[in-house]
Design a protein around this motif. Structure first.
Motif, PDB file in Angstrom:
ATOM      1  N   ARG A   6      26.995 -67.115   4.447  1.00  0.00           N
ATOM      2  CA  ARG A   6      28.184 -66.280   4.481  1.00  0.00           C
ATOM      3  C   ARG A   6      27.993 -65.114   5.451  1.00  0.00           C
ATOM      4  N   VAL A   7      29.093 -64.683   6.061  1.00  0.00           N
ATOM      5  CA  VAL A   7      29.058 -63.525   6.944  1.00  0.00           C
ATOM      6  C   VAL A   7      29.119 -62.263   6.096  1.00  0.00           C
ATOM      7  N   PRO A   8      28.165 -61.332   6.250  1.00  0.00           N
ATOM      8  CA  PRO A   8      28.150 -60.136   5.411  1.00  0.00           C
ATOM      9  C   PRO A   8      29.398 -59.272   5.622  1.00  0.00           C
ATOM     10  N   HIS A   9      29.888 -58.691   4.538  1.00  0.00           N
ATOM     11  CA  HIS A   9      31.013 -57.767   4.619  1.00  0.00           C
ATOM     12  C   HIS A   9      30.544 -56.463   5.253  1.00  0.00           C
ATOM     13  N   ALA A  10      31.483 -55.756   5.918  1.00  0.00           N
ATOM     14  CA  ALA A  10      31.124 -54.511   6.601  1.00  0.00           C
ATOM     15  C   ALA A  10      30.494 -53.509   5.641  1.00  0.00           C
ATOM     16  N   ALA A  11      31.014 -53.456   4.418  1.00  0.00           N
ATOM     17  CA  ALA A  11      30.465 -52.517   3.432  1.00  0.00           C
ATOM     18  C   ALA A  11      29.014 -52.842   3.097  1.00  0.00           C
ATOM     19  N   ASN A  12      28.685 -54.130   3.019  1.00  0.00           N
ATOM     20  CA  ASN A  12      27.297 -54.522   2.745  1.00  0.00           C
ATOM     21  C   ASN A  12      26.371 -54.151   3.903  1.00  0.00           C
ATOM     22  N   LEU A  13      26.864 -54.345   5.123  1.00  0.00           N
ATOM     23  CA  LEU A  13      26.067 -53.975   6.290  1.00  0.00           C
ATOM     24  C   LEU A  13      25.837 -52.465   6.337  1.00  0.00           C
ATOM     25  N   ALA A  14      26.896 -51.712   6.037  1.00  0.00           N
ATOM     26  CA  ALA A  14      26.770 -50.260   6.038  1.00  0.00           C
ATOM     27  C   ALA A  14      25.749 -49.803   4.991  1.00  0.00           C
ATOM     28  N   PHE A  15      25.793 -50.405   3.808  1.00  0.00           N
ATOM     29  CA  PHE A  15      24.841 -50.073   2.747  1.00  0.00           C
ATOM     30  C   PHE A  15      23.412 -50.403   3.180  1.00  0.00           C
ATOM     31  N   THR A  16      23.245 -51.547   3.862  1.00  0.00           N
ATOM     32  CA  THR A  16      21.918 -51.956   4.317  1.00  0.00           C
ATOM     33  C   THR A  16      21.364 -50.974   5.347  1.00  0.00           C
ATOM     34  N   PHE A  17      22.221 -50.515   6.258  1.00  0.00           N
ATOM     35  CA  PHE A  17      21.781 -49.528   7.248  1.00  0.00           C
ATOM     36  C   PHE A  17      21.356 -48.235   6.573  1.00  0.00           C
ATOM     37  N   GLU A  18      22.168 -47.772   5.635  1.00  0.00           N
ATOM     38  CA  GLU A  18      21.824 -46.543   4.907  1.00  0.00           C
ATOM     39  C   GLU A  18      20.482 -46.685   4.189  1.00  0.00           C
ATOM     40  N   LYS A  19      20.303 -47.821   3.541  1.00  0.00           N
ATOM     41  CA  LYS A  19      19.062 -48.067   2.795  1.00  0.00           C
ATOM     42  C   LYS A  19      17.869 -48.118   3.739  1.00  0.00           C
ATOM     43  N   MET A  20      18.058 -48.725   4.918  1.00  0.00           N
ATOM     44  CA  MET A  20      16.972 -48.831   5.887  1.00  0.00           C
ATOM     45  C   MET A  20      16.562 -47.450   6.390  1.00  0.00           C
ATOM     46  N   LEU A  21      17.536 -46.592   6.697  1.00  0.00           N
ATOM     47  CA  LEU A  21      17.229 -45.240   7.170  1.00  0.00           C
ATOM     48  C   LEU A  21      16.469 -44.453   6.114  1.00  0.00           C
ATOM     49  N   GLN A  22      16.863 -44.606   4.850  1.00  0.00           N
ATOM     50  CA  GLN A  22      16.184 -43.906   3.767  1.00  0.00           C
ATOM     51  C   GLN A  22      14.764 -44.435   3.580  1.00  0.00           C
ATOM     52  N   HIS A  23      14.611 -45.773   3.654  1.00  0.00           N
ATOM     53  CA  HIS A  23      13.301 -46.379   3.434  1.00  0.00           C
ATOM     54  C   HIS A  23      12.280 -45.920   4.473  1.00  0.00           C
ATOM     55  N   TRP A  24      12.717 -45.840   5.722  1.00  0.00           N
ATOM     56  CA  TRP A  24      11.798 -45.454   6.796  1.00  0.00           C
ATOM     57  C   TRP A  24      11.797 -43.952   7.062  1.00  0.00           C
ATOM     58  N   GLY A  25      12.572 -43.202   6.291  1.00  0.00           N
ATOM     59  CA  GLY A  25      12.582 -41.747   6.452  1.00  0.00           C
ATOM     60  C   GLY A  25      13.117 -41.296   7.792  1.00  0.00           C
ATOM     61  N   ILE A  26      14.126 -41.990   8.287  1.00  0.00           N
ATOM     62  CA  ILE A  26      14.711 -41.651   9.586  1.00  0.00           C
ATOM     63  C   ILE A  26      15.917 -40.754   9.370  1.00  0.00           C
ATOM     64  N   ASP A  27      15.843 -39.526   9.891  1.00  0.00           N
ATOM     65  CA  ASP A  27      16.972 -38.612   9.769  1.00  0.00           C
ATOM     66  C   ASP A  27      18.132 -39.099  10.629  1.00  0.00           C
ATOM     67  N   ARG A  28      19.331 -39.059  10.070  1.00  0.00           N
ATOM     68  CA  ARG A  28      20.506 -39.575  10.773  1.00  0.00           C
ATOM     69  C   ARG A  28      20.714 -38.878  12.125  1.00  0.00           C
ATOM     70  N   SER A  29      20.378 -37.592  12.206  1.00  0.00           N
ATOM     71  CA  SER A  29      20.589 -36.842  13.446  1.00  0.00           C
ATOM     72  C   SER A  29      19.711 -37.347  14.583  1.00  0.00           C
ATOM     73  N   ARG A  30      18.653 -38.078  14.245  1.00  0.00           N
ATOM     74  CA  ARG A  30      17.739 -38.578  15.278  1.00  0.00           C
ATOM     75  C   ARG A  30      18.136 -39.971  15.782  1.00  0.00           C
ATOM     76  N   VAL A  31      19.172 -40.549  15.180  1.00  0.00           N
ATOM     77  CA  VAL A  31      19.654 -41.853  15.647  1.00  0.00           C
ATOM     78  C   VAL A  31      20.652 -41.614  16.766  1.00  0.00           C
TER      79      VAL A  31
END
Length: 399
Positions: A6-31
């Protein structure tokens, strides 16, 4: 795509990105920017979480070339015939053995025909190129053995004209697929492509519809690149291009974007010194030597544009800040030179602009290099080596 197809829904992709940034400790301002494909769900997901993104140029170019190749029936039929010929040899070792014997009789090296892959347009280019190279051997083979299809004289001529038409696209695909290609290459490359496609040539016979469709597809699919601030700033901060590739109507906007980014940078806290490593990185020796090879058609337009824009730029130049004006008055460096190397040397000369250059020139224009890394990692860590530690896998990848 998920495991169940199945093709992931946009909301699922957005959640995955948020989770990835938190997991690796990447501040959003540095992206600075996320490189993505053209899928609508991916575009929406990144917009929903307010992450700036750019499409993969290679993927967009693939879509544009496919439109051109599929626009003319005679070219579609010619490509299908070529595939039948190549497929015959790929499925018959005996036929290939006989073909190699004929190559030796003609004093030619033993070579195989290139099989194309529908998802990669340049593989079709290489298939047609291999057919032209082996035209004499194929003719001799056809007189003694059966082939499922043969190319007519008109189709052979069509292949030659198609190769001439697509050569700049193939040249550009190689250029943007290198690890040193950045977002600053997009606007100049598209400008050069459009100028070439607008010119009439003797080799347009039989491919006029395809050429017109290619031009329309490039104009439509890359219509917003000149207005995208991320592309604007990357291009103007690359001393190979500066503001020479922008239309007169857009130049003032480019300068304003640069001034705004400059003010934002000077008002924000300085970045960590570790980021200097990306600026100090020079081109890979093999890629640098490849970049210095003469480009016969596409990149010859670069010199034309620089000569045409010089006088206009001086007339339109307006004082923004001493540093910006001083930088814009610098003479462009050669196309084969590395822009980051220039900024490493001149960071003290332009202390406010250098951090901007480090940020905006760090973004690649395609995902090809990262795709290669993932493909290589798949060969290193597979089902038979599933207990390989992350550290050892990284060592093997760097070896």
């Amino acid at each position: 795509m998920s495991r169940d197809g199945r093709v992931p829904h946009a909301a699922n992709l957005a959640f995955t990105f948020e989770k990835m940034l938190q997991h690796w400790g990447i501040d959003r301002s540095r992206v600075h920017v996320v490189l993505r494909d053209n899928a609508r769900n991916m575009v929406k997901a990144l917009n929903d979480i307010n992450l700036a993104s750019l499409p993969c140029m290679a993927h967009t170019l693939q879509l544009a070339v496919n439109e051109g190749l599929l626009s003319q029936r005679s070219i579609i039929d010619m490509v299908k015939t070529g595939r039948k010929i190549v497929g015959h040899f790929k499925h018959s070792p005996q036929a290939y053995s006989q073909f190699h014997d004929i190559q030796e009789q003609l004093g030619q090296p033993r070579k195989c025909l290139q099989q194309d892959v529908i998802t990669r347009w340049n593989s079709t280019f290489y298939m047609l190129e291999s057919l032209i190279e082996q035209r004499r051997a194929l003719g001799a083979f056809a007189t003694e053995h059966d082939l499922p299809a043969t190319l007519t004289m008109h189709q052979w001529g069509l292949i030659e004209n198609v190769l001439t038409l697509l050569a700049p696209f193939e040249e550009l695909t190689k250029e943007i697929s290198s690890s040193t290609a950045t977002a600053s290459d997009v606007i100049p490359a598209i400008t050069m492509l459009k100028r070439l496609l607008e010119k009439r040539a003797d080799t347009d016979f039989g491919v006029g519809t395809t050429k017109a469709t290619l031009l329309e597809a490039v104009q439509r699919r890359f219509s917003d690149v000149e207005k995208e601030p991320l592309y604007m700033l990357a291009t103007v901060l690359d001393l190979r291009y500066k503001n020479r590739y922008f239309s007169n109507e857009v130049k003032d906007q480019v300068k304003q974007e640069l001034q705004t980014a400059l003010q934002r940078e000077t008002s924000s806290p300085p970045e960590e010194p570790a980021a200097e490593a990306s600026m100090a990185r020079g081109p890979d020796p093999e890629e640098a030597s490849a970049a210095k090879k003469p480009c016969s058609l596409l990149f010859s337009v670069h010199d034309e544009i620089l000569k045409e824009k010089t006088e206009v730029e001086q007339q339109l130049a307006s004082p923004l800040s001493v540093q910006v004006q001083s930088y814009l008055s610098e003479a462009p460096i050669g196309r084969s030179e590395n822009a980051l190397t220039y900024w490493r040397i001149n960071k003290d000369k332009f202390p406010a602009l250098a951090p901007l250059a480090r940020a905006y020139l760090s973004a690649p224009c395609t995902s090809v290099d990262s795709d290669r890394l993932f493909s290589l990692a798949g060969h290193v860590a597979d089902e038979r080596r599933n207990r390989l530690s992350g550290d050892k896998a990284e060592m093997l990848l760097q070896a």
